[in-house]
Design a protein around this motif. Structure first.
Motif, PDB file in Angstrom:
ATOM      1  N   TYR A   1      -8.567   0.656 -11.192  1.00 23.29           N
ATOM      2  CA  TYR A   1      -7.611  -0.424 -10.973  1.00 23.29           C
ATOM      3  C   TYR A   1      -7.879  -1.514 -12.013  1.00 23.29           C
ATOM      4  O   TYR A   1      -9.012  -1.998 -12.133  1.00 23.29           O
TER       5      TYR A   1
ATOM      6  N   ILE B   1       0.813  -1.221   0.000  1.00 26.31           N
ATOM      7  CA  ILE B   1       0.000   0.000   0.000  1.00 26.31           C
ATOM      8  C   ILE B   1       0.846   1.271   0.000  1.00 26.31           C
ATOM      9  O   ILE B   1       0.479   2.265  -0.635  1.00 26.31           O
TER      10      ILE B   1
ATOM     11  N   VAL C   1      -5.782  -0.699  -0.673  1.00 27.06           N
ATOM     12  CA  VAL C   1      -5.697   0.262  -1.787  1.00 27.06           C
ATOM     13  C   VAL C   1      -7.044   0.319  -2.500  1.00 27.06           C
ATOM     14  O   VAL C   1      -7.570   1.387  -2.820  1.00 27.06           O
TER      15      VAL C   1
ATOM     16  N   ILE D   1       1.985   2.963  -3.368  1.00 28.86           N
ATOM     17  CA  ILE D   1       0.791   3.366  -4.131  1.00 28.86           C
ATOM     18  C   ILE D   1       0.129   4.571  -3.472  1.00 28.86           C
ATOM     19  O   ILE D   1      -0.262   5.537  -4.132  1.00 28.86           O
ATOM     20  N   ASP D   2       0.040   4.535  -2.141  1.00 23.45           N
ATOM     21  CA  ASP D   2      -0.530   5.672  -1.399  1.00 23.45           C
ATOM     22  C   ASP D   2       0.255   6.939  -1.702  1.00 23.45           C
ATOM     23  O   ASP D   2      -0.329   8.003  -1.975  1.00 23.45           O
TER      24      ASP D   2
ATOM     25  N   TYR E   1      -8.900   3.918  -2.100  1.00 20.01           N
ATOM     26  CA  TYR E   1      -8.655   4.858  -3.203  1.00 20.01           C
ATOM     27  C   TYR E   1      -9.408   4.558  -4.489  1.00 20.01           C
ATOM     28  O   TYR E   1      -9.804   5.478  -5.200  1.00 20.01           O
TER      29      TYR E   1
END
Ligand code: ADE
Length: 225
Positions: A85, A64, A121, A67-68, A125
């Motif tokens: 995604y 995570i 994720v 990507i965060d 998001y």
């Protein structure tokens, strides 16, 4: 429209945007496509982006944290309409979704690898999960390229003949009718007489009938949607 693609393999998805209609769309300024190498936010000296999964089992999971950080950096610069995604367990891409996305201003496309991304994720998001078909690719990049192609060609001005995209297969849930070009006869194989008639309304009617017939034969499921 602006598309930001987050990937561990930017080189895998570069070429579609350097050729053909997509390149023209980029050159004309109708779309901006930016690749972001996730390893830029990789952890430790190896720029690690994946790790073993909790609970055990084969296959690595994309962590995570990188990507965060990437999504936070991008979101600080502009608002995103969708964070997509690419994953085989997402909704299957179709023309309706491509039409819908072609009207958006800013989208992020996140490409998965290995066993996919940490579920958090997706929970925190991702606004939309898309598959390009019921088969597994080795990563989301080729899926992202397919998605971008399907979406970008629908942006007004990308295809020179304005009406061309509107007569594609799947617009109106119908497959496209057969098409012919010169010569009118080749080794005995003839172009249907009606197309040479110059009778516009009759040609339109013939094309509609052919589109319907083809759809009924090949994709009856589209007619019941
Ligand atoms: N990643 C792996 N397989 C995929 C698929 N079928 N569609 C989109 N992304 C993928």
């Amino acid at each position: 429209m602006r598309i930001d693609i987050i990937t561990v393999l930017p080189e895998l998805i570069q070429s579609p945007f350097e050729a053909s209609i997509l390149k023209r769309a980029v050159d004309k300024g109708l779309v901006e496509v930016h690749m972001h190498d996730l390893r830029r936010y990789g952890l430790n000296k190896y720029n690690q982006v994946d790790d073993y999964q909790y609970g055990g089992g084969a296959g690595m999971v994309m962590m995570i944290e990188p990507i965060d950080k990437m999504i936070t950096e991008l979101s600080a610069a502009r608002d995103y309409d969708e964070i997509i995604y690419m994953t085989p367990d997402g909704e299957t891409l179709n023309q309706r979704t491509a039409n819908h996305l072609s009207l958006k201003k800013n989208i992020i496309v996140l490409c998965g690898h290995y066993k996919g991304v940490d579920q958090r994720v997706r929970d925190l998001y991702v606004t939309r999960e898309i598959s390009i078909g019921d088969y597994v690719l080795s990563g989301g990049e080729l899926g992202a390229a397919v998605l971008c192609d399907a979406v970008i060609r629908l942006i007004p001005g990308v295809i020179s003949d304005e009406t061309s995209a509107l007569t594609d297969s799947f617009q109106d849930n119908l497959l496209a009718p057969p098409v012919y070009s010169r010569p009118a006869e080749y080794k005995g194989a003839k172009v249907p007489e009606i197309l040479l008639s110059g009778n516009g309304p009759a040609i339109d009617k013939w094309r509609e009938e052919q589109a319907f017939k083809r759809t009924q034969e090949r994709r009856p499921d589209l007619l019941s949607e």
